[in-house]
Structure formats: structure tokens, C-alpha cells
Enzyme design. Structure first.
Site, PDB file in Angstrom:
ATOM      1  N   THR A 195      41.134 -16.816 -32.104  1.00 26.43           N
ATOM      2  CA  THR A 195      41.737 -15.516 -31.828  1.00 26.43           C
ATOM      3  C   THR A 195      42.359 -14.946 -33.102  1.00 26.43           C
ATOM      4  O   THR A 195      42.212 -13.758 -33.407  1.00 26.43           O
ATOM      5  CB  THR A 195      42.825 -15.656 -30.756  1.00 26.43           C
ATOM      6  OG1 THR A 195      42.310 -16.441 -29.689  1.00 26.43           O
ATOM      7  CG2 THR A 195      43.263 -14.308 -30.241  1.00 26.43           C
ATOM      8  N   GLY A 245      34.635 -23.479 -31.212  1.00 19.53           N
ATOM      9  CA  GLY A 245      35.621 -24.467 -31.641  1.00 19.53           C
ATOM     10  C   GLY A 245      36.622 -24.794 -30.554  1.00 19.53           C
ATOM     11  O   GLY A 245      36.764 -24.053 -29.586  1.00 19.53           O
ATOM     12  N   GLY A 255      42.904 -23.596 -29.865  1.00 21.96           N
ATOM     13  CA  GLY A 255      43.986 -23.686 -30.837  1.00 21.96           C
ATOM     14  C   GLY A 255      43.556 -23.814 -32.275  1.00 21.96           C
ATOM     15  O   GLY A 255      44.380 -24.003 -33.156  1.00 21.96           O
ATOM     16  N   GLY A 313      42.315 -21.464 -33.994  1.00 25.64           N
ATOM     17  CA  GLY A 313      42.536 -20.214 -34.708  1.00 25.64           C
ATOM     18  C   GLY A 313      41.447 -19.177 -34.523  1.00 25.64           C
ATOM     19  O   GLY A 313      41.301 -18.280 -35.353  1.00 25.64           O
ATOM     20  N   HIS A 332      56.199 -57.005 -26.139  1.00 22.10           N
ATOM     21  CA  HIS A 332      54.920 -56.298 -26.018  1.00 22.10           C
ATOM     22  C   HIS A 332      54.667 -55.440 -27.267  1.00 22.10           C
ATOM     23  O   HIS A 332      53.611 -55.519 -27.887  1.00 22.10           O
ATOM     24  CB  HIS A 332      54.962 -55.432 -24.752  1.00 22.10           C
ATOM     25  CG  HIS A 332      53.740 -54.617 -24.518  1.00 22.10           C
ATOM     26  ND1 HIS A 332      52.827 -54.913 -23.525  1.00 22.10           N
ATOM     27  CD2 HIS A 332      53.256 -53.506 -25.133  1.00 22.10           C
ATOM     28  CE1 HIS A 332      51.855 -54.026 -23.554  1.00 22.10           C
ATOM     29  NE2 HIS A 332      52.077 -53.157 -24.518  1.00 22.10           N
ATOM     30  N   GLU A 333      55.660 -54.644 -27.635  1.00 19.69           N
ATOM     31  CA  GLU A 333      55.464 -53.742 -28.779  1.00 19.69           C
ATOM     32  C   GLU A 333      55.324 -54.525 -30.081  1.00 19.69           C
ATOM     33  O   GLU A 333      54.455 -54.228 -30.905  1.00 19.69           O
ATOM     34  CB  GLU A 333      56.617 -52.740 -28.880  1.00 19.69           C
ATOM     35  CG  GLU A 333      56.715 -51.759 -27.708  1.00 19.69           C
ATOM     36  CD  GLU A 333      55.418 -51.024 -27.417  1.00 19.69           C
ATOM     37  OE1 GLU A 333      54.622 -50.786 -28.342  1.00 19.69           O
ATOM     38  OE2 GLU A 333      55.182 -50.709 -26.233  1.00 19.69           O
TER      39      GLU A 333
END
Ligand code: ADP
Ligand code: ZN
Length: 629
Positions: free
Chosen positions: A224, A217, A220, A222, A438-439
């Protein structure tokens, strides 16, 4: 000016890997530097210099604290006022120095004069002696270590043995309850706990207990944590090491580390051995780009030997993690080794909600916060990123001296995790106006297209690399994306550039749209080469190109003819151009509305999605009234 769709892949940096190598590199470097300095002691003393006349001036100016006159070498060692701790400055002086001494006297400067013998030779000799002793000492150390290591040939440079590079936790304190949102993986691993706690149950009926489990996977997710939870639930010790820490610059160190690790584990059985990033050692042998890597192969062989070397019921279960199972050596995946593979996926909406609940347990949240809304806003987030998100929010809360985390902090934390730090707002200027257009261009095009995700907010507050950002709330994960949805995304991504061009003219368009254009190109290209969404028909012309197959084989990047390559480019161009024309049309048709939205945006810095839609709706009604009358 990023058109930030929230599924942006977040990159996570891993820095655990290189520590071991760095320490050694520094050691070697330190020895070299030291030796150069010590064999030429003169170099270090003549950094600053003063001429005789400058010295006299400084004495007059009262800047000199102390002077030692060395008659024999015709050198005065001068310490300046305020710098008496620094090394003295050497000044060449004359044979007799009546005026110097006179001046020193009249100015009351502390001085003394002593005819020393020439000691630079002695210094040099001492330095060289020291160096020789150091070298001998180093050699002795190396020899002692190699004779004490019993592990056969190739161990002369065994620096790693004495320093354990794996961690052991007697009790991890992690339980399955602390792992959320990856239910399938958890269920499969429940069984491993039983293997460790009640092996008899399995061996009695002749079942062979698996030795190795491979967790596959993204970082991060999970992995570990899961491995620790198994150890915690079974109440056994947890040994962990990262694959990259096996691989060292000295041949043989990795293999000896593997041996050490298994030796310790056997002494502490039943236990869990966790190997993170196993792909660092476990790559397919004999196909490495840039020649083979003896050290890695030795390490891998040692790992395989150790795994074969104990019985299944010895009470050791090895859990390895990777996100590249495709590059692993097939020998690792054979029965009796890592024969179980468990996929640990990025959490879905439900999973994210559960993970957020786990990490909210020890945090103070105000009542207005809905974790549900947070989970909806964070598709593509891993467990680690969600944990980080809540932590960032808590830090912001503390910084703002509030008693509990409010939706405001959560919002800021999400923005920050996805787009980077907030920066100071831009000054009013033509440039800011252009960014606003633009936004609004992105947002209005998205709002007018029926297949686009809703606008969450438009903002002119710069963040990370972006000068302005339009955020969208992604629709709940349907898993599939339709052609019209992709086209809507492409069109709204081009809405920013379209607004720039139509309002400010061809000459004024800016580099701010480069991110948008990249995104557009990649989306459209995938439509053509992977999804069969162009006139070229249903051909898979490229594999997903975000993975470079380093280990197994070098995939030819393209499997098509020059002619087809030309056609692909042409299709990409046609689709992108079509969308751009559409975006331009929408901007032109809604110029009045856009002007009004831009004014509001410049005034408020941020327009929330609801307000944005309301303004669009109001404008529409006014228009229809105007047309009707
Ligand atoms: P990996 O090993 O897959 O890279 P980790 O297990 O190291 O990921 O995850 C790092 C941290 O992220 C964990 O310590 C935990 O706080 C959080 N985390 C990740 N996944 C989950 C999950 N499924 N449930 C709860 N917390 C998680
Ligand atoms: Zn943009």
C-alpha cells in the site's frame, strides 16, 4: 515453554474487510428486533414483579418512593427509592385497598390514584400502526433507490451505490524516500511515475503504457505504501478499495461499486487506483469450493470490462496487491490488464535496517541504541512489524517517563511483538523449578551443539502463552540451512523435555513441552518429505503445506502410497528419537552445570546469553583442571 526461534511467523490480523457487511447485517437485525418488541408492548413492562405483601413490606421499610394506583386495572405502579428513573414495577392489588392507602399515608409516601381506562389496547394499536408505517417507509426507500439507479437489471437491492466504499486521497504525501528496504520493487515502479507524469514520452514512440501492476507479497511488506508513494511522487490522486469490500451480500453491488470507482477515477485522471486484496474478487472463476459465487464473478467481470474500457494513455494506472497470485483468474493477468507483476519480499537484514532508519526519523532514540542490532534480531519481520516495534518501544518509553528510547525498551518491544505480553513472574514452587530446568535444558543443549544459533537469553518471566522462554540470536541469513543445523535445532528443541524427564522422572514430565514437540515433528517431517534428508532419499513427497489451494484446484494432500506413508512416519520417528537420545545424553553429562545454571536462573529470573556462555566456559575449565590434577 516455547523454544522460540525467532523466525516464528508472525500473524497479522486484517479487520478492514468485513465492515460493510456488518453494517448491513446490523441494520436488518435491528429492524427485526424492533418489530418484535413493538408489537407486544406488554413484554417489556413485566420484567420485575412484586407481590402485594412484598409491596406492603417495602413500604414499611421505607423503600418505596412513589406509587400510582390504577383502580380500573387493579394495578399499582411502584417506583422504588433510588430507582425512580427505572420503569415502574407493576403490582397486582386488591379491589379496595384501605390498608395500602393507610400505610402509604402513614409513611408519607407520594401516591395518587386514578381510575384510568384500559389503555393496553390503544398501545398495541399504536405499536402496530408504527410497524406498518416503518415497513412502508422501508419499501418506499428501496423502490426510490432502484428507480434512481440507472445501472440496469438486478439493481433493486442496491444499497451500496450511494455510499462510496472507496477512499480518495488527493495528495498522499508519501514519497519513495518513505519506502525502504525493497529496492528492486521501488526501481521498477519508478517508471510508473514517469508514465503518469510524462505519458507523451512513451506514446510518441508508439509504446503502450501498462494499465495494471500487480504487487505480490506478504501482508505488511509495504505494498500500500508503495502505491501511495507512486501517487505522491507523481502528484496524482489516489483511489483505494479493498477487494473484500467489493463482495457484498447483495448481488450486483460489487459490480456497481467497480463502475462507480472507475467513473470517479476517470473524472480525476491522471490518478492511481489501488485495489488491496484483489484475490478476494479475482479468484479463478467457476472453481470455487462450495459452488460458484455469482456476485464475485459479476464483480470480477465488471472489473475486467472496465480495465478494457479505457485506453492505456488515459492516465489511470491500476495497482493491485495480493499475496496469493496463484489463485488469481488468468484473465486478470493477460496483456492489457495486470501484465506487470512485482514481487515485494520480506526485507533482508539490510532492508530491515533501512526501514528502521525511516521509522526512527521521528522518534527520540538514545545514543546507545544500535539499529543494526535491532535489524539482526528481527529476521522475518515485515516493514509493518518493524514500524510497530519502534512504536511499541516509544510507548513503553513514554510510560516509563524517560526522555528517549533506550535499548531496554527496544528489547522489551521485540519480546512483546514476538511472544506477547509480559505477565507477572511465577511464585517460587516446584513447578517454577521444573520450568527452569526445561528452559536451561533448551539453552544448554543448544550451547553445546556446535551448529546451533547462540543463546540470546533464558528467562522465567512468562510472556503470552509461554511460561519461560529461551531466545536465540539467529545467525545472519545464509539463506540455506544445512542438515546438521536442522538436527541441532531439533535436538535443542527436545532439550527441554529431556531435562524434565531426567531430573524429575518419567512421571513428572509436563504438557509444557507440547509446543516444542509440535515444532520438532514439523521440522523432521519436512526433512523427510521435502528436503530429501532421510534414508528415503531425494523425494519431494509433499508440497509446502502452509497454503491451501482454494481457488484453482484441490491439491491431493499426498501423492504417495500407503506403504510409503508408513515409511515416512517411521523415518520421522527414527530421526526424532535419535535427537532425543542425544539431548538426554547432553543433559546427563552436564548435570552439575545445569544445576548451577538453574539456581542462577531462579535467582535472577533471566540469564543473558553472554553470562550463560561464561558460566558454561568456566565450568568446562574447572572440569579440565579437576581432570588434569
Ligand atoms: P501491505 O499493504 O503490504 O500490507 P502496508 O503498506 O499497509 O503493507 O504497510 C503498513 C505500514 O508498515 C506502512 O504504513 C509503513 O508504516 C510500514 N511499512 C511497511 N513496509 C515498509 C517499508 N518497506 N518501508 C517503510 N515502512 C514500511
Ligand atoms: Zn520448551
Amino acid at each position: 515453554m516455547k523454544n522460540e526461534s525467532q523466525s516464528t511467523a508472525l500473524t497479522r490480523q486484517r479487520s478492514t474487510a468485513v465492515r460493510g457487511t456488518v453494517v448491513k447485517g446490523v441494520m436488518v437485525g435491528w429492524m427485526l428486533i424492533q418489530s418484535i418488541l413493538m408489537s407486544t408492548p406488554a413484554i417489556s413492562q413485566t420484567r420485575d414483579s412484586l407481590s402485594y405483601s412484598e409491596l406492603l413490606k417495602k413500604i414499611d421499610a421505607g423503600e418505596v418512593a412513589k406509587v400510582e394506583i390504577d383502580e380500573a386495572q387493579r394495578v399499582a405502579k411502584v417506583r422504588l427509592e433510588g430507582k425512580t428513573k427505572d420503569a415502574p414495577i407493576d403490582v397486582q392489588i386488591l379491589d379496595r385497598n384501605p390498608e395500602l392507602i393507610e400505610r402509604l399515608r402513614s409513611r408519607n409516601v407520594d401516591f395518587d390514584s386514578q381510575p384510568t381506562s384500559d389503555n393496553s389496547l390503544v398501545l398495541g394499536l399504536v405499536a402496530n400502526l408504527l410497524l406498518v408505517m416503518l415497513l412502508i417507509g422501508g419499501l418506499l426507500m428501496i423502490l426510490r433507490r432502484s428507480s434512481s439507479s440507472s445501472s440496469g437489471p438486478g439493481q433493486a437491492m442496491n444499497f451500496g451505490k450511494s455510499r462510496a466504499r472507496f477512499q480518495m486521497e488527493a495528495k498522499t504525501g508519501v514519497l519513495f524516500d518513505d519506502v525502504a528496504g525493497i529496492e528492486e520493487a521501488k526501481e521498477e515502479l519508478q517508471e510508473v511515475v514517469t508514465f503518469l507524469k510524462k505519458p507523451e514520452r512513451f506514446t510518441a514512440v508508439g509504446a503502450r503504457i501498462p494499465k495494471g501492476v500487480l504487487l505480490v507479497g506478504a501482508p505488511g511488506t509495504g505494498k500500500t505504501l508503495l502505491a501511495k508513494a507512486i501517487a505522491g511522487e507523481a502528484g496524482v490522486p489516489f483511489f483505494s478499495i479493498s477487494g473484500s469490500e467489493f463482495v457484498e451480500m447483495f448481488v450486483g453491488v460489487g459490480a456497481s461499486r467497480v463502475r462507480d470507482l472507475f467513473k470517479k477515477a476517470k473524472e480525476n485522471a491522471p490518478c492511481i487506483i489501488f485495489i488491496d486484496e484483489i484475490d478476494a474478487v479475482g479468484r479463478q472463476r467457476g472453481t470455487g469450493i462450495g459452488g460458484g459465487n455469482d456476485e464475485r464473478e459479476q464483480t470480477l467481470n465488471q472489473l475486467l470490462t472496465e480495465m478494457d474500457g479505457f485506453e492505456g494513455n488515459a492516465g489511470i494506472i491500476i495497482i493491485a496487491a495480493t499475496n496469493r497470485p496463484d489463485v488469481l483468474d488468468s484473465a486478470l493477468l493477460r496483456p492489457g490488464r495486470f501484465d506487470r507483476q512485482i514481487i515485494v519480499d520480506l526485507p533482508t537484514y539490510k532492508g530491515r535496517l533501512k526501514i528502521l532508519e525511516v521509522h526512527a526519523r521521528n522518534k527520540k532514540l538514545s545514543d546507545e541504541i544500535s539499529l543494526d542490532a535491532v535489524a539482526r534480531r528481527t529476521p522475518g519481520f515485515s516493514g509493518a512489524e518493524l514500524a510497530n516495534l519502534l512504536n511499541e518501544a516509544a510507548i513503553l518509553t513514554a510510560r516509563r517517563r524517560k526522555d528517549a528510547i533506550t535499548p531496554l525498551e527496544i528489547d522489551d518491544a521485540i519480546d512483546r511483538v514476538i511472544a506477547g505480553m509480559e505477565r507477572a513472574p511465577l511464585m517460587d514452587s516446584k513447578r517454577k523449578r521444573l520450568i527452569a530446568y526445561h528452559e536451561v535444558g533448551h539453552a544448554i543443549v543448544a550451547t553445546l551443539l556446535k551448529n546451533h544459533d547462540p543463546v540470546q537469553k533464558v528467562t522465567l518471566v512468562p510472556r503470552g502463552q509461554a511460561l519461560g522462554i529461551t531466545w536465540f540470536t539467529p545467525d545472519e541469513e545464509q539463506g540455506l540451512t544445512s542438515r546438521s543445523q536442522i538436527l541441532a535445532q531439533v535436538t535443542s528443541a527436545l532439550g527441554g523435555r529431556a531435562a524434565e524427564e531426567i531430573i524429575f522422572g518419567d512421571d513428572e514430565i509436563t504438557t509444557g513441552a507440547s509446543g516444542d514437540i509440535q515444532q520438532v515433528t514439523s521440522m523432521v517431517r519436512q526433512m523427510v518429505t521435502r528436503f530429501g534428508m532421510s534414508d528415503l532419499g531425494n523425494l519431494a513427497l509433499e508440497t509446502s503445506n502452509d497454503e491451501v489451494f482454494l481457488g484453482r484446484s484441490l491439491m491431493p494432500r499426498s501423492e504417495y502410497s500407503e506403504e510409503l506413508a508408513g515409511k515416512i512416519d517411521q523415518q520421522v520417528q527414527v530421526i526424532a528419537q535419535h535427537c532425543y537420545t542425544d539431548a538426554c545424553r547432553l543433559v546427563r553429562e552436564n548435570r552439575v552445570l545445569i544445576d548451577r545454571l538453574v539456581d542462577t536462573l531462579l535467582d535472577q529470573e533471566t540469564i543473558e546469553g553472554d553470562q550463560f556462555r561464561k558460566m558454561v566456559e568456566e565450568h568446562r575449565q574447572n572440569q579440565s583442571v579437576a581432570v588434569g590434577s
